[in-house]
Design an enzyme around this catalytic site. Structure first.
Site, short mmCIF file in Angstrom:
data_model
loop_
_atom_site.label_atom_id
_atom_site.label_comp_id
_atom_site.label_asym_id
_atom_site.label_seq_id
_atom_site.Cartn_x
_atom_site.Cartn_y
_atom_site.Cartn_z
N LYS A 204 60.15 61.46 -46.13
CA LYS A 204 61.43 60.89 -45.70
C LYS A 204 61.32 60.38 -44.25
O LYS A 204 61.72 59.27 -43.95
CB LYS A 204 62.54 61.94 -45.83
CG LYS A 204 63.90 61.40 -45.45
CD LYS A 204 65.00 62.39 -45.75
CE LYS A 204 66.31 61.88 -45.18
NZ LYS A 204 67.39 62.85 -45.22
N GLU A 210 51.29 66.84 -41.83
CA GLU A 210 50.42 67.10 -42.99
C GLU A 210 50.29 65.82 -43.83
O GLU A 210 49.19 65.41 -44.22
CB GLU A 210 50.99 68.21 -43.88
CG GLU A 210 51.03 69.59 -43.26
CD GLU A 210 52.36 69.90 -42.58
OE1 GLU A 210 53.01 68.95 -42.08
OE2 GLU A 210 52.74 71.08 -42.53
N GLY A 264 65.62 66.26 -48.19
CA GLY A 264 64.29 66.35 -48.80
C GLY A 264 64.26 67.24 -50.03
O GLY A 264 63.73 66.87 -51.09
N ARG A 265 64.84 68.44 -49.93
CA ARG A 265 64.72 69.40 -51.03
C ARG A 265 65.60 69.07 -52.24
O ARG A 265 65.57 69.76 -53.24
CB ARG A 265 64.99 70.83 -50.54
CG ARG A 265 66.30 71.01 -49.77
CD ARG A 265 66.31 72.38 -49.09
NE ARG A 265 67.46 72.58 -48.21
CZ ARG A 265 67.50 72.21 -46.93
NH1 ARG A 265 66.47 71.60 -46.40
NH2 ARG A 265 68.56 72.46 -46.19
N GLU A 350 65.51 77.34 -47.93
CA GLU A 350 65.64 76.41 -46.80
C GLU A 350 67.13 76.07 -46.59
O GLU A 350 67.55 75.76 -45.49
CB GLU A 350 64.82 75.13 -47.07
CG GLU A 350 64.43 74.40 -45.81
CD GLU A 350 63.34 73.35 -46.03
OE1 GLU A 350 62.16 73.66 -45.84
OE2 GLU A 350 63.68 72.21 -46.41
N HIS A 381 53.38 91.58 -67.62
CA HIS A 381 52.11 92.30 -67.44
C HIS A 381 51.71 92.33 -65.97
O HIS A 381 50.57 92.64 -65.64
CB HIS A 381 51.02 91.65 -68.29
CG HIS A 381 51.39 91.61 -69.74
ND1 HIS A 381 51.14 92.66 -70.60
CD2 HIS A 381 52.05 90.67 -70.47
CE1 HIS A 381 51.61 92.36 -71.81
NE2 HIS A 381 52.16 91.16 -71.75
N LYS A 492 57.40 73.10 -36.76
CA LYS A 492 56.74 71.79 -36.76
C LYS A 492 56.47 71.33 -35.32
O LYS A 492 55.40 70.84 -34.99
CB LYS A 492 57.65 70.74 -37.40
CG LYS A 492 57.71 70.73 -38.91
CD LYS A 492 58.57 69.54 -39.31
CE LYS A 492 58.80 69.44 -40.78
NZ LYS A 492 59.71 68.34 -41.15
#
Ligand code: F6P
Length: 518
Positions: A204, A210, A264-265, A350, A381, A492
């Site tokens: 965005k 990254e 973003g999310r 977030e 399990h 960040k």
């Protein structure tokens, strides 16, 4: 208009809820079934292919009614209207929150409708052209792989959904580069043929370190193996920043926008979902959006008592704020939904991991819970033992599908029987005494049952939108801002500072680690 700013703990219903909690917290869910004639009717809700049973919870009808009252006292109805009508509810970033417009057919603003329509048309064109072989690689070969380069909201949703709907694949293989881990990226690139691979850089801001560094690395690899000229045929950008991608060598027609009003999310419904549409085809992508749209309508219009996102949020608040449960588990009995918990972790944690309320005061009550989970039966399990006999109380969402996609009814029956066995066992337990005491299982462990007819694009759209609205309701009632993420921003900026100035501003311990590490 911003969201209302009422402290939930100052409401009458909150004090009454505390009293009810003190009176009832030792009761067994079995007692509620005995005492409440209409429990199943009162504690179920449905929408199209989705059926929710929240009766296996440590909540009496009395507590539930008070939780509904809490919604009213904290202006939930008005806040829901503001969520959908574009009010500036993300006040700390001075933005509206309109990811719901990405799947809506009638937005209040023509400007927003136009933006949504144009982006959808670009998504359709690119998806169709790649799938039909009209858009090919520089050498004329058909595109076979698409690599999404992005992180956080620009990665988790697209990866979760492409995997969840891989049964509907049109043949293109999806890959994801998110982490800044050179070894992983190089290993993936070794397996890809640049002639048949399309890269989508999703960010965005187009400033996320990254993503930009990974994009640079891939660009270099591409130029070394092909040439700079062909970047235009193999790279697409999805961003709110439509200028920087051009410098990267990406053509305007291959730049899709992320509007400022999409967080973003919550962005997988628009341009960020391009890889989803490419993989499952645009028609299925439209079905995915329609499922979310139907859940939005249900959320907007249903009474709170039968409103799926609202009741799930209330169950969550009850355990979080009264029972002091720290976590919630998400347990889909479907291997394709293996990344659902990771996705919901970002969407929820977030959003609601906040400790300052909307009045600017530090909260003295709990906010966002820890979200985690895995798929059933695998999880049985792994960690179910602790859920059955441990000391923690873990509210859980059990998600099951009535029909399998492959049509193997026999194996599917084993899967769904396990699903049912676990929610039943968690509820009833197994009383033992004397020399069998180690085998005693108290039961009284809560679960929500979420039943869905089939894992279709439409039903998955409804399921994700259900969780999005649940997150909104929790934030609304707990009087926090759900749509910013200042904590993440801090990390960040420190990473950037370290890269620029080394250890000079680090604390003593980090400074010593710096010397050992860098
Ligand atoms: O993780 C923090 C975050 O800001 C998320 O909210 C966002 O989804 C992610 O970084 C990626 O940001 P961008 O899309 O701008 O690269």
């Amino acid at each position: 208009m911003p969201l209302s700013k009422k402290n939930p703990t100052s409401q009458k219903s909150w004090s009454s809820l505390k009293e009810v909690y003190n009176q009832e917290n030792n009761l067994h869910i079995n007692d509620y079934f005995k005492n409440e004639n209409n429990r199943l009717e009162n504690f179920t809700a449905s929408l199209n292919d989705l059926y929710i049973d929240f009766s296996k919870n440590r909540i009496s009808k009395k507590a539930f009614d008070l939780l509904i009252e809490l919604c009213k006292e904290t202006d939930l109805k008005e806040n829901i209207d503001k969520y959908f009508n574009g009010s500036t509810i993300n006040e700390t970033e001075n933005r509206s929150v309109l990811h719901t417009a990405l799947r809506s057919k009638n937005s209040d603003s023509t400007e927003i409708s136009e933006e949504v329509k144009n982006t959808l048309s670009k998504i359709r064109t690119i998806s169709d052209e790649i799938n039909n072989g009209v858009r090919r690689g520089y050498s004329g070969k058909k595109i076979e792989n698409v690599v999404n380069i992005g992180i956080g909201g620009s990665h988790l949703g697209p990866e979760m959904v492409t995997e969840a709907l891989s049964f509907y694949s049109q043949g293109i293989k999806p890959y994801f580069i998110s982490n800044i881990d050179p070894d992983y990226t190089e290993n993936l690139l070794k397996s890809l043929n640049p002639e048949t691979t399309m890269f989508i850089i999703v960010s965005k801001t187009f400033t996320t370190i990254e993503t930009l560094e990974n994009a640079k690395k891939v660009r270099k690899w591409f130029i070394n193996n092909v040439n700079e000229e062909s970047i235009k045929d193999h790279f697409i950008a999805v961003s709110n920043n439509t200028e920087d991608p051009k410098e990267f060598g990406i053509e305007s027609k291959n730049i899709l926008s992320i509007p400022e009003w999409v967080g973003g999310r919550f962005s997988l419904w628009g341009s960020v979902g391009l890889i989803i549409s490419i993989c499952i085809g645009f028609k299925n992508f439209e079905d995915f959006l329609s499922g979310a749209r139907e859940m939005d309508l249900h959320f907007k219009e249903s009474h709170f008592e039968k409103n799926i996102p609202v009741v799930l949020a209330l169950v969550s608040i009850w355990y979080n704020n009264f029972f002091n449960c720290e976590t919630e588990a998400i347990l889909p009995y479907n291997q394709f939904l293996g990344k659902l918990a990771d996705y919901l972790q970002q969407a929820s944690m977030e959003s609601n991991g906040k400790s300052i309320d909307r009045n600017g005061n530090k909260v003295d009550y709990q906010t966002g819970t820890i979200i985690w989970g895995s798929t059933g039966t695998n999880a049985q399990h792994a960690f179910f033992q602790l859920m059955h006999q441990g000391t923690k109380l873990i509210p859980t969402d059990f998600i099951a599908f009535k029909e399998s996609l492959s049509g193997d009814a026999e194996q599917h029956r084993i899967l769904t029987s396990n699903f049912l066995a676990q929610t039943n066992a968690l509820l009833v337990g197994n009383k033992k005494i004397g020399n069998e005491i180690q085998k005693n299982i108290d039961g009284n462990k809560p679960s929500n049952t979420i039943l869905i007819n089939k894992l279709t694009p439409k039903n998955l759209g409804s399921l994700i939108a259900m969780y999005e609205s649940k997150i909104f309701v929790i934030g609304s009632i707990l009087n926090i801002y759900s749509f910013d993420q200042w904590g993440v921003e801090l990390g960040k900026s420190i990473a950037k500072e370290i890269l620029k100035n080394g250890k000079s501003n680090l604390d003593k311990s980090s400074s010593q680690v710096y010397d050992k590490l860098i």
